[in-house]
Design an enzyme around this catalytic site. Structure first.
Site, mmCIF file in Angstrom:
data_model
loop_
_atom_site.group_PDB
_atom_site.id
_atom_site.type_symbol
_atom_site.label_atom_id
_atom_site.label_comp_id
_atom_site.label_asym_id
_atom_site.label_seq_id
_atom_site.Cartn_x
_atom_site.Cartn_y
_atom_site.Cartn_z
ATOM 1 N N HIS A 150 9.800 -9.242 -1.549
ATOM 2 C CA HIS A 150 8.986 -8.929 -0.373
ATOM 3 C C HIS A 150 9.597 -9.453 0.921
ATOM 4 O O HIS A 150 9.321 -8.910 2.009
ATOM 5 C CB HIS A 150 7.584 -9.506 -0.548
ATOM 6 C CG HIS A 150 6.515 -8.690 0.126
ATOM 7 N ND1 HIS A 150 6.657 -8.153 1.391
ATOM 8 C CD2 HIS A 150 5.276 -8.318 -0.294
ATOM 9 C CE1 HIS A 150 5.554 -7.498 1.723
ATOM 10 N NE2 HIS A 150 4.701 -7.574 0.720
ATOM 11 N N ASP A 383 10.609 11.611 -6.915
ATOM 12 C CA ASP A 383 10.958 12.687 -7.844
ATOM 13 C C ASP A 383 12.441 12.576 -8.168
ATOM 14 O O ASP A 383 13.284 12.744 -7.297
ATOM 15 C CB ASP A 383 10.633 14.034 -7.191
ATOM 16 C CG ASP A 383 10.988 15.225 -8.067
ATOM 17 O OD1 ASP A 383 11.510 15.035 -9.185
ATOM 18 O OD2 ASP A 383 10.749 16.354 -7.607
#
Length: 437
Positions: A150, A383
């Site tokens: 993070h 994708d």
């Protein structure tokens, strides 16, 4: 579900053709927003139905994406001045290949449990800033476990990278180049400390230590409960939350749902009416700063709103009361607030010996809550060449009071909430979680 890890190795950026990679001695300094966020890895899990490209295609696509997002292939450290930086040394990311001797349907549904931890590399003691685990099922399905540090980037920036990885796997040359302009956050001269930040984004080291001592009082088991909110329920909730809003714009679905969960969880906890409770809510600075920062900015650009109330007021007043508190507090985290934070973080934090309040190592937040909203992240855009993911969800993270909100993979506008609770509060929470009173 027994996951067999077959291969674990480091992979590095791939530079097309004769492209000459930049010097591996460069570094990028951490911004004030990087330094104030959570110093930990975050993990997310994606599941795909066949057909799925071979691992080699996903690996090459990842290496190509890393050539644009070199931070992920670098390492955190200190420069010769002692400043926290990301070294762009191309030392690479962890790439794990694994398999399971069952079908995905046999493993479903993925419940928030420790079993999820086997679907991604460990989050503890990790040098690499990104890790990927590809777990193949006998039916040809694939689970991608992705972890990212993070301090390097927030959810928006990490999502951009993930979408770019998918584009590279599909042979597209449309990976948007990330924006890294840290001059966006230059403090004002003279600085203007317009708002209070000590006790909000920062605290003293002693106070942080005392908070850990208080946490030792709690010894009850924590369970993570997944709850689904339908489009119909959310519409009723939003209408109820906005009922006292007059002619003003209705409150958002997010504000209404967080207000509802704040009240329900507070009631399930059985807190003293005179106790104070707050909710930590992330606020994306890209759309708040003036001039606006493009979505392509790579790094952290998040602060927090902390709506607060007495327990007795929160539970006695209608839903609209909590929703208005949330709406108004978020609205105050505006351009002026972000710039005040930049000035304070640059000039006062080191001088006063302060540390960030953001802390993923606490196991109990009671009487407070934190909501990590992933509702705007483009999960369906990852994708690899076989279509959108069948499932996406956070890993198992049993910190009492730390909620995750995600768009349901049903893709009808409904929302899934992952809510860690004390075992003793779960039954009552289930009983009241859909009550609109």
């Amino acid at each position: 579900m027994k996951v067999r890890k077959e291969n674990s190795r480091i992979i590095r950026p791939f530079y097309d053709g004769n492209a000459d990679p930049h010097s591996t001695k460069q570094y990028i300094p951490l911004s004030v927003f990087d330094k104030v966020t959570y110093n930990t890895h975050i993990a997310v899990i994606y599941a795909y139905r066949p057909p799925i490209p071979q691992n080699a295609i996903l690996e090459l696509g990842l290496r190509k994406a890393l050539s644009q997002y070199r931070e992920w292939a670098g390492r955190l450290g200190l420069n010769d001045k002692g400043d926290s930086v990301i070294f762009l040394n191309d030392e690479g990311v962890r790439f794990v290949e694994a398999s399971v001797d069952i079908t995905l349907d046999q493993a479903m549904p993925f419940k928030p449990s420790p079993a999820l931890l086997s679907l991604h590399p460990s989050l503890k003691g990790v040098e690499e800033l990104v890790q990927v685990q590809l777990t193949r099922f006998t039916c040809g399905s694939l689970v991608v476990g992705f972890t990212a540090h993070h301090l390097v980037a927030d959810g928006q920036a990490t999502s951009n990278f993930l979408v770019g990885w998918g584009q590279a796997c599909r042979g597209l040359d449309t990976i948007p180049p990330p924006l890294r302009d840290r001059t966006l956050f230059v403090p004002r001269d003279p600085p203007i400390f317009e708002f209070e930040h000590n006790g909000v984004e920062f605290m003293s080291k002693k106070l942080k230590k005392d908070n850990y001592a208080i946490e030792d009082v709690f010894g009850e088991e924590i369970v993570v409960h997944k709850i689904h909110f339908t489009v119909e329920f959310l519409a009723k909730l939003k209408s109820r939350a906005s009922s006292s809003n007059g002619n003003n714009k209705p409150y958002s679905t997010f504000e209404s749902l967080v207000a509802h969960l704040w009240r329900v969880i507070t009631r399930a906890r059985g807190l003293n009416g005179f106790e104070t409770t707050n909710v930590r809510i992330s606020v994306n600075g890209r759309m708040r700063l003036n001039p606006r920062v493009p979505n392509e900015y790579f790094g952290n650009l998040v602060l927090w709103a902390f709506p607060s109330a007495k327990v007795k007021d929160l539970l006695r007043e209608p839903l609209s009361y909590a929703t208005k508190l949330i709406h108004d507090t978020i609205a105050k985290v505006n351009n002026n607030y972000f710039k005040s934070f930049i000035d304070f973080a640059t000039h006062k934090v080191e001088e006063e010996g302060l540390v960030p309040t953001a802390d993923m190592n606490k196991s109990v937040l009671c009487p407070n809550l934190e909501v990590d909203s992933w509702l705007r992240f483009p999960f369906c855009d990852l994708d690899f060449g076989g279509g959108s993911p069948y499932i996406f969800m956070p890993t198992y993270f049993p910190t009492e009071g730390m909620m995750f909100l995600l768009p349901s993979f049903i893709r009808d506008g409904s929302i899934d909430a992952f809510i860690p609770l004390f075992q003793g509060n779960l039954a009552f929470f289930k009983q009241i979680c859909y009550c609109l009173d």
